[in-house]
Motif scaffolding. Structure first.
Motif, short mmCIF file in Angstrom:
data_model
loop_
_atom_site.label_atom_id
_atom_site.label_comp_id
_atom_site.label_asym_id
_atom_site.label_seq_id
_atom_site.Cartn_x
_atom_site.Cartn_y
_atom_site.Cartn_z
N SER A 317 20.66 1.20 -0.41
CA SER A 317 21.95 1.71 -0.25
C SER A 317 23.06 1.88 -0.77
N VAL A 318 23.43 2.78 -0.71
CA VAL A 318 25.04 3.61 -1.09
C VAL A 318 26.16 3.43 -0.09
N PRO A 319 27.01 2.72 -0.17
CA PRO A 319 28.58 2.95 1.14
C PRO A 319 29.03 3.76 0.78
N VAL A 320 29.57 4.70 2.03
CA VAL A 320 29.84 5.54 1.81
C VAL A 320 31.59 5.55 1.03
N LYS A 321 31.89 3.79 0.79
CA LYS A 321 33.10 4.18 0.29
C LYS A 321 32.47 3.74 -1.51
N SER A 322 31.90 4.40 -1.89
CA SER A 322 31.16 3.36 -2.90
C SER A 322 32.21 4.39 -3.72
N SER A 323 32.39 3.85 -4.96
CA SER A 323 33.21 4.99 -6.14
C SER A 323 32.73 6.09 -6.97
N ASN A 324 30.81 5.63 -7.06
CA ASN A 324 30.32 6.50 -7.14
C ASN A 324 28.87 6.68 -7.36
N PRO A 325 28.61 7.47 -5.90
CA PRO A 325 27.88 8.32 -5.69
C PRO A 325 27.23 8.27 -6.30
N ASP A 326 27.65 9.23 -6.58
CA ASP A 326 26.56 10.18 -8.07
C ASP A 326 25.48 9.06 -8.73
N GLY A 327 26.50 8.56 -8.93
CA GLY A 327 26.16 7.14 -10.13
C GLY A 327 25.06 6.35 -9.54
N ALA A 328 25.55 5.96 -8.76
CA ALA A 328 24.52 5.04 -7.47
C ALA A 328 22.95 5.77 -7.06
N ALA A 329 23.36 7.03 -6.84
CA ALA A 329 22.13 7.70 -6.52
C ALA A 329 21.40 7.99 -7.85
N LYS A 330 21.88 7.88 -8.60
CA LYS A 330 20.81 7.94 -10.74
C LYS A 330 20.29 7.04 -10.51
N LEU A 331 21.35 6.08 -10.18
CA LEU A 331 20.18 3.90 -10.43
C LEU A 331 19.42 4.14 -9.44
#
Length: 438
Positions: A317-331
């Protein structure tokens, strides 16, 4: 074999009462949005796991950096205390960019508004359609994906082949029913002798026994609205079934259940006190004994349906306060679709959730792992034949409901409550837990 293959993992939808309570007590308001920085920025990734899982994750993250240029800082621990630490970070406004989520808790966190709706990354970045249909919705809450499954699992019965051979009783087949279970467990108890029993008492096993039983009858543990999906009459029938087995001596006495929650040498199946058990995968428990173990699907309903509800392993999962949600989605997508990443992770987070993962991993699996995985594929095919909708994601308050079932079932087993009183107690406690979690 990963510690994920446990009653608290892919079969039991990991417990998290302390975690849920901690989150509820944080008192923070839903953030207004995510960081949204460039996808080339660094990531912080938090997970729980044992040594083997940690090693696999770190090797995969090194590979991710080589292929994408994105650096990932690893933060990991055991399960105990994991969500307490995470809750503190959420409350302070500095959660990791991506984290491993417990399937049983995703509804709780989604309800607090702290998780990113991953819809905007599907299908262009996160190729969710590559996963088996039965597990794609494991992280979905209210129709929105807040977590992507990393594996799959099912509800088997593990049995001791040596005991069956010694008792001269045929092993259960894939089309056996609950009536067959009753007969076989009784025959085994008689053949095994004093102090030994055909099966473990599974009256308290929610996802490993009760859920398939309910789904065979067109019901489920929960509805899509997050309330109980069955009624008092259903649970009365369930408790009464196990009460009959208990009185006939076909299943173990309640005293043996104290050693049944961990895959250790003290488990009643490993000590030879029972011949069949729910709640475990073959590859997890086989290394604990020299006896030959095998698996079979939980008994079918009289209509032939399995009632199985494949789980999604752990989620990412990715928090809404992730500093890099785009990169997290790639991972997230990297773990799901990159062949090299699939090889490194193996089955540390659940059985292969896609044909690609299955075909990639099968040649290198141990015999017990391979048996578990290939049988899982059989179960997946049977689930399609069942034609039953996917099981809804466990709602907030799930863990307290699970504990309520465990407590009520034990009260009945120890004869401290009648079946009727146990049913009443469960529904009172469960409904309170679900209401308080909203």
């Amino acid at each position: 074999m990963s510690e994920n293959f446990s009653r608290r993992g892919f079969l039991g939808l990991a417990a998290g009462g302390v975690a849920a309570a901690g989150l509820a007590g944080c008192g923070f308001a839903p953030p207004s949005g995510g960081g949204g920085s460039s996808s080339s920025g660094a990531l912080v990734f938090r997970w729980w796991g044992g040594e083997a899982r940690n090693r696999a994750y770190q090797q995969t993250l090194d590979l991710f950096k080589q292929k994408t240029g994105i650096t990932v800082t690893a933060q990991f621990s055991g399960y105990d205390g994991y969500f307490n630490k995470l809750n503190t970070e959420f409350a302070g406004g500095n959660p990791p960019d991506i984290f491993q989520m417990d399937t049983a808790l995703v509804s709780t966190y989604a309800a607090k508004g702290v998780l990113t709706d991953l819809s905007r990354y599907i299908p262009d970045t996160i190729h969710l359609d590559t996963l088996y249909p039965a597990v794609r919705t494991a992280g979905t809450v209210g129709g929105k994906p807040y977590g992507v499954p990393s594996g799959s699992g099912y509800a088997p019965v593990v049995y001791d082949k040596n005991v069956f051979e010694q008792a001269k009783i045929p092993v259960p087949t894939d089309n056996w029913t609950w009536n067959d279970f009753t007969t076989i467990a009784g025959e085994l108890s008689k053949a095994m002798g004093s102090g030994k029993y055909g099966a473990l008492d599974a009256s308290r096993d929610d996802s490993g026994a009760l859920q398939p039983w309910l789904r065979q009858r067109g019901k489920d543990l929960y509805t899509a609205e997050g309330v109980l999906g069955f009624n008092e009459d259903d649970l009365k029938e369930w408790f009464t079934y196990w009460e009959g087995l208990r009185k006939s001596g076909a299943i173990c006495p309640p005293e043996m259940l104290s050693n049944a929650d961990s895959a250790t040498g003290n488990h009643p199946l490993i000590t030879g006190q029972v011949a069949m058990t729910t709640g475990w995968g073959l590859a997890q428990i086989q290394p604990l004994t020299q006896h030959a173990l095998d698996i079979v699907i939980v008994p079918r309903g009289s209509n032939g349906k399995t009632g199985q509800a494949p789980s999604g392993g752990v989620l990412l999962s990715v928090p809404v306060k992730s500093s890099n949600p785009d990169g997290a989605a790639k991972l997230i997508d990297f773990f799901a679709t990159d062949t090299d990443a699939i090889k490194i992770m193996g089955i540390q987070r659940g059985f292969p959730p896609s044909d690609k993962a299955l075909n990639t991993l099968l040649p290198s699996l141990s015999a017990s792992d391979k048996r578990d995985v290939t049988y899982g594929q059989y179960v997946s095919q049977e689930v399609v034949k069942d034609g039953i909708p996917n099981a809804p994601t466990a709602p907030a308050g799930y863990n307290d409901v699970k504990n309520a079932l465990d407590a009520a079932a034990k009260q009945v087993a120890f004869a401290k409550m009648s079946v009727a009183d146990g049913v009443t107690r469960f529904f009172s406690d469960a409904k309170t837990a679900l209401a308080n979690a909203k």
